[in-house]
Design an enzyme around this catalytic site. Structure first.
Site, PDB file in Angstrom:
ATOM      1  N   GLN A  17       0.825   4.373  -1.400  1.00 45.38           N
ATOM      2  CA  GLN A  17       2.050   3.978  -0.692  1.00 45.38           C
ATOM      3  C   GLN A  17       2.343   4.844   0.528  1.00 45.38           C
ATOM      4  O   GLN A  17       3.122   4.457   1.383  1.00 45.38           O
ATOM      5  CB  GLN A  17       3.236   4.001  -1.666  1.00 45.38           C
ATOM      6  CG  GLN A  17       3.093   2.959  -2.763  1.00 45.38           C
ATOM      7  CD  GLN A  17       4.228   3.006  -3.769  1.00 45.38           C
ATOM      8  OE1 GLN A  17       4.128   3.694  -4.777  1.00 45.38           O
ATOM      9  NE2 GLN A  17       5.305   2.297  -3.504  1.00 45.38           N
ATOM     10  N   HIS A 111      -1.747   5.830 -10.216  1.00 40.44           N
ATOM     11  CA  HIS A 111      -0.477   5.176  -9.854  1.00 40.44           C
ATOM     12  C   HIS A 111      -0.804   3.802  -9.282  1.00 40.44           C
ATOM     13  O   HIS A 111      -0.839   3.600  -8.069  1.00 40.44           O
ATOM     14  CB  HIS A 111       0.313   6.026  -8.848  1.00 40.44           C
ATOM     15  CG  HIS A 111       1.744   5.604  -8.704  1.00 40.44           C
ATOM     16  ND1 HIS A 111       2.813   6.458  -8.868  1.00 40.44           N
ATOM     17  CD2 HIS A 111       2.294   4.401  -8.422  1.00 40.44           C
ATOM     18  CE1 HIS A 111       3.956   5.800  -8.674  1.00 40.44           C
ATOM     19  NE2 HIS A 111       3.661   4.552  -8.403  1.00 40.44           N
ATOM     20  N   ASN A 155       0.859   5.989 -14.402  1.00 37.02           N
ATOM     21  CA  ASN A 155       2.220   5.635 -13.998  1.00 37.02           C
ATOM     22  C   ASN A 155       2.627   4.265 -14.553  1.00 37.02           C
ATOM     23  O   ASN A 155       1.878   3.295 -14.443  1.00 37.02           O
ATOM     24  CB  ASN A 155       2.298   5.578 -12.465  1.00 37.02           C
ATOM     25  CG  ASN A 155       3.697   5.217 -11.984  1.00 37.02           C
ATOM     26  OD1 ASN A 155       4.631   6.006 -12.154  1.00 37.02           O
ATOM     27  ND2 ASN A 155       3.858   4.038 -11.410  1.00 37.02           N
ATOM     28  N   GLU A 156       3.810   4.229 -15.132  1.00 33.23           N
ATOM     29  CA  GLU A 156       4.379   2.979 -15.655  1.00 33.23           C
ATOM     30  C   GLU A 156       3.334   2.175 -16.418  1.00 33.23           C
ATOM     31  O   GLU A 156       3.008   1.029 -16.069  1.00 33.23           O
ATOM     32  CB  GLU A 156       5.026   2.163 -14.526  1.00 33.23           C
ATOM     33  CG  GLU A 156       6.228   2.903 -13.961  1.00 33.23           C
ATOM     34  CD  GLU A 156       7.097   2.093 -13.000  1.00 33.23           C
ATOM     35  OE1 GLU A 156       6.623   1.071 -12.484  1.00 33.23           O
ATOM     36  OE2 GLU A 156       8.246   2.512 -12.765  1.00 33.23           O
TER      37      GLU A 156
HETATM   38  C1  BGC Z   1       6.737   2.393  -8.973  1.00 35.20           C
HETATM   39  C2  BGC Z   1       6.694   2.730  -7.501  1.00 35.20           C
HETATM   40  C3  BGC Z   1       7.576   1.756  -6.738  1.00 35.20           C
HETATM   41  C4  BGC Z   1       8.995   1.948  -7.227  1.00 35.20           C
HETATM   42  C5  BGC Z   1      10.038   1.149  -6.476  1.00 35.20           C
HETATM   43  C6  BGC Z   1       8.086   1.986  -9.482  1.00 35.20           C
HETATM   44  O1  BGC Z   1       7.938   0.856 -10.262  1.00 35.20           O
HETATM   45  O2  BGC Z   1       6.179   3.424  -9.733  1.00 35.20           O
HETATM   46  O3  BGC Z   1       5.366   2.720  -7.075  1.00 35.20           O
HETATM   47  O4  BGC Z   1       7.464   1.920  -5.365  1.00 35.20           O
HETATM   48  O5  BGC Z   1       9.064   1.602  -8.574  1.00 35.20           O
HETATM   49  O6  BGC Z   1       9.939  -0.208  -6.691  1.00 35.20           O
END
Ligand code: BGC
Length: 427
Positions: A17, A111, A155-156
């Site tokens: 990003q 990520h 991540n997530e």
């Molecule tokens: C993610 C980010 C994303 C952010 C805002 C999260 O779900 O980890 O990569 O930019 O939310 O939407």
């Protein structure tokens, strides 16, 4: 407000990003496709790859003491089994730059973006990915581990199931729209748009097949099957095991996307199910982790018919969900009731063009964190998303989550008032 000594207050980014030119990744490939669903390609992003020193300095000058960023697997291992020492050294420099500025680095290994070769081999539904991810994690731990204290493996990790649910809702809506289009008078336009969408999907499938060898590549944020869902968490466990075998002192955890799920009368069963799917069924995989990364942005309400739209008159963020910073406190309390380890808020933030709303969001969210700590909940840090305005995936550069604005033409950095505000909470 006051936070315990050593409490981490920082900001987060993710490699794809902000860095720019992430050319060996699956996202980069998808962004270049003629029928891509991305609003625009990531391109040079915020050129953070070259400007990280300035960015970390701005973060530190505002008083922040932590920086969460990700190491890009597609840079470290651009081809299967070929590890790029130069890229590794780049991340060593980023970590050292943090330390020189008195900033604690929190490193994420994955990520959302993966190397193209991984997706060609079946991606996040293929059993082999577990071993590949373990090998990559071991490589990073071996080379950089003595400079890192905190690692977020994935991540997530629960994103795939959330996307599967949304995609199911969209399909139902699309089926309904098609029916309406066929039935309703004057609905030709709808029918035509629908047709176009279908056509696009056909082309996208062909373009995917050309790049990944399959019309339906399993990238990290594809809709996950239950098997794929479990596989992601086994990949986390394998990576954690590999890291700990080399550096037992590293604090390793995963991060989850968690909504503040609220039941209106009659919505209780929906909330129960959603929480089970979003959080509870992962507990056996993460119970022994050193910490859990909590990522929260808003709440979701349920009534007797299921999920409800945002309350009438509610303030919406650029992302079209509700501005509701109290969600963070609620989520931390709910997570703590089931997970007794340390918690780190690895993401929390708001997309808005009005920075005074960001300031208000941060103050209210941090108040919630302080309340939790006062009640004895072991929250060890808070990272705002994001350090700077950046590439919000398919939505491109239109969403402004950042504490720092970035001029897209010149790459000039312009710190916002909210950066100063967040820094003022560091003791
Ligand atoms: C993610 C980010 C994303 C952010 C805002 C999260 O779900 O980890 O990569 O930019 O939310 O939407």
């Amino acid at each position: 407000m006051s936070f315990p000594k050593g409490f981490l207050i920082g900001a987060a980014t993710a490699a794809h990003q902000v860095e720019g030119n992430n050319i060996h990744s699956d996202y980069w490939a998808q962004e270049q496709m003629p029928h891509s669903s991305f609003a625009e390609p990531s391109g040079i992003a915020c050129d953070h790859y070259n400007r990280y020193e300035e960015d970390i300095r701005l973060l530190a000058e505002a008083g922040l003491n932590a920086y969460r960023f990700s190491i890009e697997w597609a840079r470290i291992e651009p081809e299967e089994g070929h590890f790029d020492e130069n890229e590794l050294e780049h991340y060593r420099s980023v970590i050292r730059c943090c330390r020189e500025n008195g900033v604690e680095p929190l490193v994420t290994l994955m990520h959302f973006t993966s190397p193209v070769w991984l997706i060609k081999k079946g991606g996040w539904e293929a059993e082999t990915t577990v071993a590949y991810f373990r090998r990559y994690a071991a490589y990073v731990a071996e080379k950089l581990g003595d400079e890192i204290k905190y690692i977020c493996t994935i991540n997530e990790a629960n994103m795939g199931l959330q996307l599967a649910a949304i995609s199911k809702r969209f399909q139902l809506m699309a089926q309904q729209a098609q029916k309406n289009a066929q039935q309703a008078e004057g609905a030709v336009q709808v029918g035509m748009n629908f047709q176009k969408m279908m056509e696009n999907m056909k082309f996208a499938a062909q373009e995917n097949a050309a790049v990944f060898g399959t019309p339906q590549p399993q990238i990290f944020v594809s809709s996950r099957t239950p098997e794929g869902d479990a596989l992601v968490f086994r990949a986390h466990q394998a990576a954690k095991e590999a890291i700990k075998a080399i550096h037992p002192e590293i604090q390793a955890g995963i991060t989850l996307s968690l909504h503040d799920l609220q039941a209106l009368p009659g919505g209780e069963a929906f909330v129960e199910n959603a929480w089970e799917e979003e959080f509870r069924h992962y507990l056996p995989f993460i119970q022994d982790d050193d910490f859990l990364g909590v990522q929260n942005y808003t709440r979701t309400q349920y009534g007797p018919e299921g999920q409800l739209p945002c309350p009438q008159g509610a303030e919406l963020t650029q992302m079209d969900y509700e501005f509701y910073p109290e969600a963070l406190e609620h989520v931390i309390r709910k997570v703590h009731a089931a997970f007794s380890g340390d918690l780190i808020v690895t993401e929390n933030g708001v997309a808005t063009a009005d920075d005074s709303r960001r300031v208000a969001f941060i103050q209210r969210a941090l108040q919630g964190v302080e309340n939790c700590i006062s009640d004895g909940i072991p929250v060890k840090g808070y990272c705002y998303w994001s350090l700077m305005d950046n590439f919000e995936w398919q939505k491109g550069y239109s969403m402004t989550f950042g504490l720092i604005a970035v001029d897209r033409a010149t790459q000039e950095r312009m710190p916002k008032e909210s950066l100063k505000c967040l820094g003022s909470f560091v003791q």
